[in-house]
Design an enzyme around this catalytic site. Structure first.
Site, short mmCIF file in Angstrom:
data_model
loop_
_atom_site.label_atom_id
_atom_site.label_comp_id
_atom_site.label_asym_id
_atom_site.label_seq_id
_atom_site.Cartn_x
_atom_site.Cartn_y
_atom_site.Cartn_z
N ASP A 14 0.88 -1.17 0.00
CA ASP A 14 0.00 0.00 0.00
C ASP A 14 0.91 1.22 0.00
O ASP A 14 2.12 1.11 0.24
CB ASP A 14 -0.88 -0.02 1.26
CG ASP A 14 -1.81 1.19 1.36
OD1 ASP A 14 -2.24 1.70 0.31
OD2 ASP A 14 -2.09 1.64 2.49
N SER A 15 0.34 2.39 -0.22
CA SER A 15 1.12 3.62 -0.16
C SER A 15 1.52 3.97 1.27
O SER A 15 2.39 4.80 1.49
CB SER A 15 0.32 4.77 -0.76
OG SER A 15 -0.90 4.91 -0.07
N TYR A 46 -0.56 8.20 -2.66
CA TYR A 46 -0.68 7.89 -4.09
C TYR A 46 -1.87 8.62 -4.73
O TYR A 46 -1.89 8.84 -5.92
CB TYR A 46 -0.89 6.38 -4.28
CG TYR A 46 0.35 5.52 -4.18
CD1 TYR A 46 1.57 6.03 -3.76
CD2 TYR A 46 0.30 4.18 -4.54
CE1 TYR A 46 2.69 5.22 -3.67
CE2 TYR A 46 1.42 3.36 -4.46
CZ TYR A 46 2.61 3.89 -4.03
OH TYR A 46 3.71 3.08 -3.96
N GLY A 47 -2.86 8.97 -3.91
CA GLY A 47 -4.15 9.46 -4.42
C GLY A 47 -4.05 10.65 -5.37
O GLY A 47 -4.89 10.82 -6.25
N CYS A 77 -4.28 -1.46 -1.76
CA CYS A 77 -4.31 0.00 -1.96
C CYS A 77 -5.32 0.27 -3.06
O CYS A 77 -5.22 -0.30 -4.15
CB CYS A 77 -2.91 0.45 -2.39
SG CYS A 77 -2.79 2.14 -2.99
N ASN A 78 -6.29 1.13 -2.79
CA ASN A 78 -7.32 1.40 -3.78
C ASN A 78 -6.77 2.11 -5.02
O ASN A 78 -7.17 1.81 -6.14
CB ASN A 78 -8.45 2.22 -3.16
CG ASN A 78 -9.45 1.32 -2.46
OD1 ASN A 78 -10.22 0.64 -3.12
ND2 ASN A 78 -9.40 1.27 -1.14
N THR A 79 -5.84 3.04 -4.81
CA THR A 79 -5.30 3.79 -5.95
C THR A 79 -4.50 2.87 -6.86
O THR A 79 -4.67 2.89 -8.09
CB THR A 79 -4.40 4.94 -5.46
OG1 THR A 79 -5.14 5.73 -4.52
CG2 THR A 79 -3.96 5.83 -6.60
N GLU A 156 -6.74 7.93 11.64
CA GLU A 156 -5.32 8.04 12.00
C GLU A 156 -5.15 8.75 13.35
O GLU A 156 -4.22 8.46 14.10
CB GLU A 156 -4.54 8.75 10.90
CG GLU A 156 -4.50 7.92 9.63
CD GLU A 156 -3.44 8.32 8.63
OE1 GLU A 156 -2.78 9.36 8.84
OE2 GLU A 156 -3.27 7.60 7.64
N CYS A 188 -12.15 2.07 1.28
CA CYS A 188 -10.87 2.65 1.70
C CYS A 188 -10.30 1.72 2.77
O CYS A 188 -11.04 1.28 3.66
CB CYS A 188 -11.08 4.06 2.25
SG CYS A 188 -9.60 4.76 3.02
N THR A 189 -9.01 1.45 2.67
CA THR A 189 -8.42 0.49 3.61
C THR A 189 -8.36 1.01 5.04
O THR A 189 -8.13 0.25 5.97
CB THR A 189 -7.00 0.08 3.16
OG1 THR A 189 -6.22 1.27 2.99
CG2 THR A 189 -7.04 -0.70 1.86
N HIS A 190 -8.61 2.30 5.25
CA HIS A 190 -8.68 2.83 6.61
C HIS A 190 -10.01 2.51 7.30
O HIS A 190 -10.11 2.59 8.51
CB HIS A 190 -8.52 4.36 6.61
CG HIS A 190 -7.11 4.84 6.55
ND1 HIS A 190 -6.27 4.55 5.51
CD2 HIS A 190 -6.38 5.61 7.41
CE1 HIS A 190 -5.09 5.13 5.73
NE2 HIS A 190 -5.13 5.77 6.86
#
Lengths: 270, 270
Positions: A14-15, A46-47, A77-79, A156, A188-190
């Site tokens: 992931d980023s 990355y977005g 990572c979605n992006t 976060e 979103c991975t968050h």
């Protein structure tokens, strides 16, 4: 190149820290597997980067992970899943799994009304990656997509039980309620960390689809199909690497992974 | 190189849209001046990059702005002010003004008790740039510094009057209240947009120091000292450039600048 064997680790990247929720889901579902994770924190986020740049970064990371002899890779990572997955899959002779298709498939399985919500970062929502894939599989789906840029910061910051987080989620999810969706993709991975709160806001009748869980399930299926799964009695190890170690990264990483991290290895890529 | 003249424009730059609050303050204070602004959106954010990278980017932008024949430059970015200002000032033969020193000076002038709060992004607070400079000028100052990463997203989302924003500000500013500070530095170029709300949360007895206003005042002083100010009857123009134009950038830019923007020019740097 020799054929893959079940003994080899699984790669994931992931980023930044977000992909660790996918690693958590992989650990829960495939506890026998070794996992080698790379967070490209030095080049985060990355977005806001071009598709060409994302493809270059993703190829560099694939090459790094192949150097660690992985038998499969999860693009957590979605992006990178949006812009680079098809190319990585074409170029690699091992399974490469993204986070978007598994979430989309799960949402289409879950929905009864065909009314589906998608919540994600601005980059993910504006790319229309989820919306296009949902429509690709089912043309008559009714989609309510919401860009929710505050959620990443709230997760976060660890303000998961703060009243402000609930107010913000209520605001973001209002269009979903108005559209009477019966299924919402957390794109979103968050977001696995706010799943319980989102469920509370949306009510028990809405199915929440967690991309992390579904990516792990897609990986498990691929490994089983290819005969590459490890014997269940084994106990896998997780190796966490990142291209930079920002302040408080390890505490953040532990919350996302849901377990203690003994070391974060800083590596160079590209 | 020929000597500077008052007819030349003033340059200003930031990693993104935030520096436009500084441009707004410059427009308010120096309406006769032409301003050439560059937002380095393609390489945003600066906060997580190394000092060496920030210096390289800042030099490239200085060279770009010098190419537009500027008579002075405002480094309207806390990260670039922290890491690159001293080098830019040494290398340039025109005035170069940052956002940190003016804010610190204003806070030290305003405080009666010597108890000062600083609120900013994680990058700014962890760099200790404000704290070190405050102590450099006044060793016995008592500082309460708070990293408030959510505020940038809240401002960019335009949730300035949302109840969640007030709750979040109350949370962030609680340590300031407990420490009985009489002055708070808004150490992020996004924060002028939440100044009124922060004042409301902190109460009327706390002086809020706005880095944008104070940087503009420092610039005005430098121009006056050097005899480089334009005749007040002139009407200055603002040119907005950026290295990328992300989705919704122009609406965001207009809110920060507080006026209509007719064109955002995309340029290449580096």
């Amino acid at each position: 190149m020799s054929a893959s064997s079940s003994a080899q680790p699984i790669g994931a990247f992931d980023s930044g820290v977000g992909g660790l929720t996918v690693v958590k889901a992989m650990r829960d579902l495939l506890p026998a597997e070794d996992i080698h994770y790379l967070g490209d924190t030095a080049r985060f986020p990355y977005g806001n980067k071009s598709p060409e740049t994302i493809i270059r970064y993703s190829r560099e990371i694939m090459s790094y992970l192949r150097g660690h002899d992985v038998k499969a890779v999860v693009v957590a990572c979605n992006t990178a899943s949006t812009h680079a997955l098809a190319i990585l899959q074409k170029e690699a002779d091992i399974p490469v799994i993204g986070v978007i298709d598994p979430g989309v498939q799960a949402a289409l399985s879950a929905t009864r009304s065909g009314r589906i919500g998608v919540v994600g970062t601005q980059g993910t929502i504006y790319s229309e990656a989820y919306q296009k894939l949902l429509r690709h599989y089912r043309a008559d789906v009714f989609i309510t997509a919401v860009a929710a840029p505050l959620l990443v910061s709230l997760v976060e910051e660890d303000w998961l039980s703060h009243p402000a987080t609930r107010l913000i989620l209520e605001e973001y999810l209002t269009p979903m309620k108005k559209a009477r969706v019966d299924t919402v993709v957390l794109a979103c991975t968050h977001y696995p960390l706010i799943k319980a709160l989102a469920q509370d806001v949306l009510g028990p009748d809405v199915v929440l689809v967690d991309s992390a869980e579904n990516a792990a399930a897609a990986l498990a299926q691929k490994l089983a199909d290819a005969g590459l799964g490890r014997p269940v009695e084994m106990k896998g190890r997780t190796t966490i690497c990142s291209t930079d170690v920002p302040a408080q990264f390890s505490q953040l990483a532990e919350r996302f992974l849901g377990e203690k991290i003994h070391a974060i290895h800083q590596v160079s890529i590209g």
